[in-house]
Design a protein around this motif. Structure first.
Motif, PDB file in Angstrom:
ATOM      1  N   ASN A  60     -13.408  49.534  37.753  1.00  0.00           N
ATOM      2  CA  ASN A  60     -12.819  48.278  38.701  1.00  0.00           C
ATOM      3  C   ASN A  60     -11.437  47.941  38.092  1.00  0.00           C
ATOM      4  O   ASN A  60     -11.490  47.482  36.836  1.00  0.00           O
ATOM      5  N   VAL A  61     -10.639  47.385  39.122  1.00  0.00           N
ATOM      6  CA  VAL A  61      -9.585  46.743  38.552  1.00  0.00           C
ATOM      7  C   VAL A  61     -10.139  45.377  38.961  1.00  0.00           C
ATOM      8  O   VAL A  61     -10.069  44.998  40.053  1.00  0.00           O
ATOM      9  N   ILE A  62      -9.989  44.331  37.729  1.00  0.00           N
ATOM     10  CA  ILE A  62     -10.187  43.034  38.046  1.00  0.00           C
ATOM     11  C   ILE A  62      -9.007  42.073  38.121  1.00  0.00           C
ATOM     12  O   ILE A  62      -8.562  42.014  36.725  1.00  0.00           O
ATOM     13  N   LEU A  63      -8.869  41.332  38.949  1.00  0.00           N
ATOM     14  CA  LEU A  63      -7.922  40.421  38.681  1.00  0.00           C
ATOM     15  C   LEU A  63      -8.411  39.097  38.298  1.00  0.00           C
ATOM     16  O   LEU A  63      -9.375  38.592  39.106  1.00  0.00           O
ATOM     17  N   TYR A  64      -8.494  38.619  36.944  1.00  0.00           N
ATOM     18  CA  TYR A  64      -9.262  37.829  36.519  1.00  0.00           C
ATOM     19  C   TYR A  64      -8.234  36.686  35.808  1.00  0.00           C
ATOM     20  O   TYR A  64      -7.273  36.967  35.206  1.00  0.00           O
ATOM     21  N   ILE A  65      -8.107  35.582  36.710  1.00  0.00           N
ATOM     22  CA  ILE A  65      -6.837  34.502  36.370  1.00  0.00           C
ATOM     23  C   ILE A  65      -7.233  33.189  36.801  1.00  0.00           C
ATOM     24  O   ILE A  65      -8.221  33.014  37.701  1.00  0.00           O
ATOM     25  N   ALA A  66      -6.735  32.210  36.373  1.00  0.00           N
ATOM     26  CA  ALA A  66      -6.774  30.700  36.964  1.00  0.00           C
ATOM     27  C   ALA A  66      -5.514  30.447  37.786  1.00  0.00           C
ATOM     28  O   ALA A  66      -4.181  30.758  37.562  1.00  0.00           O
ATOM     29  N   MET A  67      -5.543  29.603  38.772  1.00  0.00           N
ATOM     30  CA  MET A  67      -4.751  28.914  39.472  1.00  0.00           C
ATOM     31  C   MET A  67      -4.926  27.483  39.647  1.00  0.00           C
ATOM     32  O   MET A  67      -6.221  27.065  39.529  1.00  0.00           O
ATOM     33  N   SER A  68      -4.034  26.651  40.085  1.00  0.00           N
ATOM     34  CA  SER A  68      -3.959  25.285  40.211  1.00  0.00           C
ATOM     35  C   SER A  68      -4.717  25.150  41.611  1.00  0.00           C
ATOM     36  O   SER A  68      -4.765  26.231  42.470  1.00  0.00           O
ATOM     37  N   GLY A 103      -1.785  39.537  34.643  1.00  0.00           N
ATOM     38  CA  GLY A 103      -0.513  38.748  35.263  1.00  0.00           C
ATOM     39  C   GLY A 103       0.484  39.432  34.827  1.00  0.00           C
ATOM     40  O   GLY A 103       0.601  40.453  34.411  1.00  0.00           O
ATOM     41  N   GLY A 104       1.936  39.054  35.159  1.00  0.00           N
ATOM     42  CA  GLY A 104       2.096  37.825  36.078  1.00  0.00           C
ATOM     43  C   GLY A 104       2.263  38.122  37.559  1.00  0.00           C
ATOM     44  O   GLY A 104       1.832  39.161  38.106  1.00  0.00           O
ATOM     45  N   ALA A 105       2.974  37.175  38.463  1.00  0.00           N
ATOM     46  CA  ALA A 105       2.933  37.144  39.659  1.00  0.00           C
ATOM     47  C   ALA A 105       3.592  38.135  40.562  1.00  0.00           C
ATOM     48  O   ALA A 105       2.916  38.903  41.303  1.00  0.00           O
ATOM     49  N   GLY A 106       4.612  38.970  39.727  1.00  0.00           N
ATOM     50  CA  GLY A 106       5.204  40.064  40.410  1.00  0.00           C
ATOM     51  C   GLY A 106       4.310  41.456  40.115  1.00  0.00           C
ATOM     52  O   GLY A 106       4.148  42.120  41.145  1.00  0.00           O
ATOM     53  N   VAL A 107       3.594  41.533  39.172  1.00  0.00           N
ATOM     54  CA  VAL A 107       2.615  42.643  39.059  1.00  0.00           C
ATOM     55  C   VAL A 107       1.521  42.478  39.787  1.00  0.00           C
ATOM     56  O   VAL A 107       1.045  43.350  40.617  1.00  0.00           O
ATOM     57  N   ILE A 108       0.853  41.326  39.834  1.00  0.00           N
ATOM     58  CA  ILE A 108      -0.082  40.954  40.592  1.00  0.00           C
ATOM     59  C   ILE A 108       0.256  41.417  42.321  1.00  0.00           C
ATOM     60  O   ILE A 108      -0.662  41.965  42.963  1.00  0.00           O
ATOM     61  N   GLY A 149       1.987  20.916  42.479  1.00  0.00           N
ATOM     62  CA  GLY A 149       3.074  20.725  43.526  1.00  0.00           C
ATOM     63  C   GLY A 149       4.132  21.597  43.564  1.00  0.00           C
ATOM     64  O   GLY A 149       5.244  21.372  44.191  1.00  0.00           O
ATOM     65  N   GLY A 150       4.209  22.482  42.748  1.00  0.00           N
ATOM     66  CA  GLY A 150       5.086  23.753  42.650  1.00  0.00           C
ATOM     67  C   GLY A 150       4.888  24.617  41.464  1.00  0.00           C
ATOM     68  O   GLY A 150       4.197  24.230  40.449  1.00  0.00           O
ATOM     69  N   GLY A 151       5.706  25.876  41.496  1.00  0.00           N
ATOM     70  CA  GLY A 151       5.388  26.676  40.317  1.00  0.00           C
ATOM     71  C   GLY A 151       5.377  27.972  40.647  1.00  0.00           C
ATOM     72  O   GLY A 151       6.017  28.182  41.604  1.00  0.00           O
ATOM     73  N   ILE A 152       4.679  29.085  40.163  1.00  0.00           N
ATOM     74  CA  ILE A 152       4.385  30.527  40.617  1.00  0.00           C
ATOM     75  C   ILE A 152       3.369  30.580  41.068  1.00  0.00           C
ATOM     76  O   ILE A 152       2.323  30.446  40.414  1.00  0.00           O
ATOM     77  N   ALA A 153       3.647  31.041  42.434  1.00  0.00           N
ATOM     78  CA  ALA A 153       2.304  31.045  43.213  1.00  0.00           C
ATOM     79  C   ALA A 153       1.594  32.333  42.816  1.00  0.00           C
ATOM     80  O   ALA A 153       2.315  33.483  42.685  1.00  0.00           O
ATOM     81  N   LEU A 154       0.246  32.211  43.130  1.00  0.00           N
ATOM     82  CA  LEU A 154      -0.390  33.495  43.027  1.00  0.00           C
ATOM     83  C   LEU A 154      -0.306  34.741  43.890  1.00  0.00           C
ATOM     84  O   LEU A 154      -0.011  35.621  43.904  1.00  0.00           O
TER      85      LEU A 154
END
Length: 174
Positions: free
Chosen positions: A4-12, A113-118, A140-145
């Motif tokens: 399986n391909v697993i996106l394992y990540i944290a986000m605000s 990650g990062g966002a572009g690859v995801i 309040g801002g940043g790189i969106a998942l």
């Protein structure tokens, strides 16, 4: 056994994986269980391949020694770089790479990650499981998942857990 391909990540709480400048200094729980096991070691034992973008790779190296030695690594980049013992630098079509990897025997594949690859993996519907830890922080801002114009992907909730104020959500594609 299928890999399986697993996106394992944290986000605000508001959906960001990093500040606008790429910093992840906010990645921490609320302090209620500072020594709690969040399951990283168990997860890491279930994978043998990591995939990430070049910015993520470069940022990881600023933290010290490359932490994923012993795993097969792929770093997506349009820059020409020489492969090393830890990673292969590539601009290969993501569907082709995943198609090859899934035909091979092995453990699961971690999309770091990062966002572009995801975003590319989401748009091609290549992620089998989403393991997202929601950090108790509003940036309040940043790189969106999640970027705009994604396909609809139906998910099934496998598990939820709260540790040190972090809501850990584990979903699989239906």
């Amino acid at each position: 056994m299928s890999r399986n391909v697993i996106l394992y990540i944290a986000m605000s709480m508001d959906g960001y994986i990093a500040r606008k400048n790429g910093d992840v200094d906010w990645l921490e729980g609320d302090g209620s269980e500072p020594d709690a096991d969040i399951g990283y070691d168990e997860f890491y034992g279930s994978i043998d391949t990591v995939i990430m973008g070049r910015k993520t790779y470069d940022q990881i190296l600023t933290f010290g020694e490359y932490p994923y030695k012993g795993t097969r690594g792929y770093v997506y980049t349009s820059e020409k770089r020489d492969n090393n013992e830890d990673v292969e630098f590539t601009d290969e079509n993501v569907e082709d790479l995943i198609g090859k990897l899934k035909k091979e025997d092995g453990k699961d594949i971690w999309l770091i990650g990062g966002a572009g690859v995801i975003d590319e993996f989401i748009k091609k519907n290549l992620i089998d499981e989403y393991f997202i830890s929601v950090i108790p922080c509003v940036l309040g801002g940043g790189i969106a998942l999640f970027k705009d114009n994604n396909p609809e992907i139906k998910l099934k909730l496998l598990k939820t857990e709260a540790v040190n104020g972090i809501a850990m959500l584990h979903y699989a594609k239906r």
